[in-house]
Write a protein that holds these residues in place. Structure first.
Motif, PDB file in Angstrom:
ATOM      1  N   PRO A  77       0.452  -0.886   0.166  1.00 51.02           N
ATOM      2  CA  PRO A  77      -0.196   0.140   0.325  1.00 51.02           C
ATOM      3  C   PRO A  77       0.796   1.016   0.241  1.00 51.02           C
ATOM      4  N   GLU A  78       2.376   1.230   0.260  1.00 49.78           N
ATOM      5  CA  GLU A  78       2.858   2.855   0.293  1.00 49.78           C
ATOM      6  C   GLU A  78       3.394   3.727  -1.035  1.00 49.78           C
ATOM      7  N   ARG A  79       3.232   2.161  -2.365  1.00 52.61           N
ATOM      8  CA  ARG A  79       4.148   3.044  -3.689  1.00 52.61           C
ATOM      9  C   ARG A  79       3.278   3.268  -4.873  1.00 52.61           C
ATOM     10  N   ILE A  80       3.957   4.087  -5.705  1.00 53.24           N
ATOM     11  CA  ILE A  80       3.221   4.668  -6.555  1.00 53.24           C
ATOM     12  C   ILE A  80       4.342   4.984  -7.900  1.00 53.24           C
ATOM     13  N   ASP A  81       5.285   4.218  -8.716  1.00 57.44           N
ATOM     14  CA  ASP A  81       5.943   5.258 -10.090  1.00 57.44           C
ATOM     15  C   ASP A  81       5.148   5.341 -10.765  1.00 57.44           C
ATOM     16  N   PHE A  82       5.833   6.638 -11.288  1.00 60.47           N
ATOM     17  CA  PHE A  82       5.396   6.755 -12.953  1.00 60.47           C
ATOM     18  C   PHE A  82       6.660   7.154 -13.823  1.00 60.47           C
ATOM     19  N   ARG A  83       6.492   5.830 -15.140  1.00 58.12           N
ATOM     20  CA  ARG A  83       7.915   6.867 -15.939  1.00 58.12           C
ATOM     21  C   ARG A  83       7.380   6.959 -16.958  1.00 58.12           C
ATOM     22  N   LEU A  84       7.429   8.201 -17.522  1.00 58.98           N
ATOM     23  CA  LEU A  84       7.368   8.437 -19.129  1.00 58.98           C
ATOM     24  C   LEU A  84       7.030   7.791 -19.864  1.00 58.98           C
ATOM     25  N   VAL A  85       6.412   7.535 -21.281  1.00 57.46           N
ATOM     26  CA  VAL A  85       6.898   6.506 -22.551  1.00 57.46           C
ATOM     27  C   VAL A  85       6.934   7.708 -23.713  1.00 57.46           C
ATOM     28  N   ARG A  86       6.120   8.560 -23.421  1.00 57.44           N
ATOM     29  CA  ARG A  86       6.105   9.547 -24.330  1.00 57.44           C
ATOM     30  C   ARG A  86       5.360  10.336 -23.403  1.00 57.44           C
ATOM     31  N   GLY A  87       6.260  12.293 -24.628  1.00 56.31           N
ATOM     32  CA  GLY A  87       5.942  13.024 -23.647  1.00 56.31           C
ATOM     33  C   GLY A  87       6.488  14.468 -24.397  1.00 56.31           C
ATOM     34  N   PRO A  88       6.642  15.322 -23.238  1.00 59.43           N
ATOM     35  CA  PRO A  88       7.554  16.554 -24.277  1.00 59.43           C
ATOM     36  C   PRO A  88       9.160  16.463 -23.874  1.00 59.43           C
ATOM     37  N   VAL A  89       9.603  15.999 -23.169  1.00 62.59           N
ATOM     38  CA  VAL A  89      10.996  15.055 -22.560  1.00 62.59           C
ATOM     39  C   VAL A  89      11.109  13.530 -22.623  1.00 62.59           C
ATOM     40  N   PRO A  90      12.294  13.609 -22.968  1.00 64.76           N
ATOM     41  CA  PRO A  90      12.860  12.371 -22.660  1.00 64.76           C
ATOM     42  C   PRO A  90      12.972  11.252 -21.499  1.00 64.76           C
ATOM     43  N   HIS A  91      13.003  11.925 -21.142  1.00 68.11           N
ATOM     44  CA  HIS A  91      13.245  11.292 -19.322  1.00 68.11           C
ATOM     45  C   HIS A  91      12.372  12.002 -18.277  1.00 68.11           C
ATOM     46  N   VAL A  92      11.025  11.098 -17.751  1.00 66.26           N
ATOM     47  CA  VAL A  92      10.691  11.473 -16.143  1.00 66.26           C
ATOM     48  C   VAL A  92      10.378  10.289 -15.628  1.00 66.26           C
ATOM     49  N   ILE A  93      10.472  10.176 -14.376  1.00 67.32           N
ATOM     50  CA  ILE A  93      10.381   9.160 -13.232  1.00 67.32           C
ATOM     51  C   ILE A  93      10.128  10.087 -12.169  1.00 67.32           C
ATOM     52  N   GLU A  94       8.770   9.026 -11.736  1.00 67.26           N
ATOM     53  CA  GLU A  94       7.970  10.443 -10.285  1.00 67.26           C
ATOM     54  C   GLU A  94       8.196   8.801  -9.607  1.00 67.26           C
ATOM     55  N   SER A  95       7.783   9.013  -8.286  1.00 68.10           N
ATOM     56  CA  SER A  95       7.175   8.336  -6.952  1.00 68.10           C
ATOM     57  C   SER A  95       6.756   9.325  -6.523  1.00 68.10           C
ATOM     58  N   PHE A  96       5.843   8.705  -5.160  1.00 71.87           N
ATOM     59  CA  PHE A  96       4.786   8.894  -4.258  1.00 71.87           C
ATOM     60  C   PHE A  96       5.081   7.324  -3.268  1.00 71.87           C
ATOM     61  N   VAL A  97       5.585   7.806  -2.104  1.00 76.65           N
ATOM     62  CA  VAL A  97       5.287   6.850  -1.403  1.00 76.65           C
ATOM     63  C   VAL A  97       5.422   7.793   0.252  1.00 76.65           C
ATOM     64  N   LEU A  98       4.491   6.597   0.389  1.00 72.00           N
ATOM     65  CA  LEU A  98       3.247   6.843   1.865  1.00 72.00           C
ATOM     66  C   LEU A  98       4.346   5.380   3.091  1.00 72.00           C
ATOM     67  N   SER A  99       3.868   6.809   4.077  1.00 77.49           N
ATOM     68  CA  SER A  99       4.118   5.966   5.676  1.00 77.49           C
ATOM     69  C   SER A  99       3.281   6.405   7.001  1.00 77.49           C
ATOM     70  N   GLU A 100       3.061   5.643   7.726  1.00 72.06           N
ATOM     71  CA  GLU A 100       2.575   5.751   8.722  1.00 72.06           C
ATOM     72  C   GLU A 100       3.353   6.471  10.104  1.00 72.06           C
ATOM     73  N   THR A 101       2.933   7.473  10.575  1.00 75.81           N
ATOM     74  CA  THR A 101       3.694   8.375  11.391  1.00 75.81           C
ATOM     75  C   THR A 101       3.105   8.240  12.430  1.00 75.81           C
ATOM     76  N   ALA A 102       3.438   8.686  13.572  1.00 78.11           N
ATOM     77  CA  ALA A 102       2.754   9.689  14.770  1.00 78.11           C
ATOM     78  C   ALA A 102       1.587  10.502  14.722  1.00 78.11           C
ATOM     79  N   ALA A 103       2.517  10.881  13.401  1.00 73.07           N
ATOM     80  CA  ALA A 103       0.534  12.299  13.501  1.00 73.07           C
ATOM     81  C   ALA A 103       0.454  12.154  12.328  1.00 73.07           C
ATOM     82  N   GLY A 104       0.415  10.528  11.422  1.00 69.64           N
ATOM     83  CA  GLY A 104      -1.019  10.475  10.291  1.00 69.64           C
ATOM     84  C   GLY A 104      -0.057   9.635   9.647  1.00 69.64           C
ATOM     85  N   THR A 105      -0.613  10.017   8.565  1.00 71.54           N
ATOM     86  CA  THR A 105       0.124   9.673   6.445  1.00 71.54           C
ATOM     87  C   THR A 105       0.734  10.899   6.004  1.00 71.54           C
ATOM     88  N   ARG A 106       2.431  10.165   6.126  1.00 72.29           N
ATOM     89  CA  ARG A 106       2.847  10.668   5.956  1.00 72.29           C
ATOM     90  C   ARG A 106       3.564  10.770   4.127  1.00 72.29           C
TER      91      ARG A 106
END
Length: 133
Positions: free
Chosen positions: A54-83
């Motif tokens: 449940p903790e990660r989503i990764d994006f990798r560009l296949v076609r777009g305005p630039v040749p290379h894009v990599i993104e990630s969203f990483v979720l973790s639980e903390t005492a204050a909530g979700t980070r």
């Protein structure tokens, strides 16, 4: 139940921003539509979106305005909530011209990511308030 744009059929506001081209067990191939020039035009990118639940989503560009894009969203639980931690990398070619174009694309890309994160935050807070938590 709220929108699950990569799982089911994209409707409403998400439907105008996303079209899933193919699905696998933990990955989709999707077109993303981003309004540009005041909404008169839209940029189309094609990306793979990989889910490590449940903790990660990764994006990798296949076609777009630039040749290379990599993104990630990483979720973790903390005492204050979700980070949520976002990381992105954009690469260009064509030397100075590519650097100039990359800077132009990055400005719009960062604004789009910030707007998406603000939308996700608002929806999470709405759901939390509705659930009484």
């Amino acid at each position: 139940m709220g929108e699950r744009p990569y799982v089911g059929r994209s409707r409403g506001a998400i439907g105008g921003k996303l079209h899933v081209l193919g699905r696998g067990r933990d990955m989709v191939l999707a077109e993303h539509f981003t309004p540009i020039t005041g909404g008169r035009l839209r940029a189309v990118t094609v990306e793979t979106v990989r889910f490590t639940r449940p903790e990660r989503i990764d994006f990798r560009l296949v076609r777009g305005p630039v040749p290379h894009v990599i993104e990630s969203f990483v979720l973790s639980e903390t005492a204050a909530g979700t980070r949520l931690v976002y990381e992105g990398q954009l690469g260009t070619d064509l030397w100075r011209l590519g650097q100039w174009w990359g800077a132009a694309v990055a400005a719009r890309w960062e604004a789009t990511v910030a707007a998406s994160l603000a939308s996700v935050k608002a929806e999470a807070e709405r759901r939390s308030a509705a659930a009484g938590g």
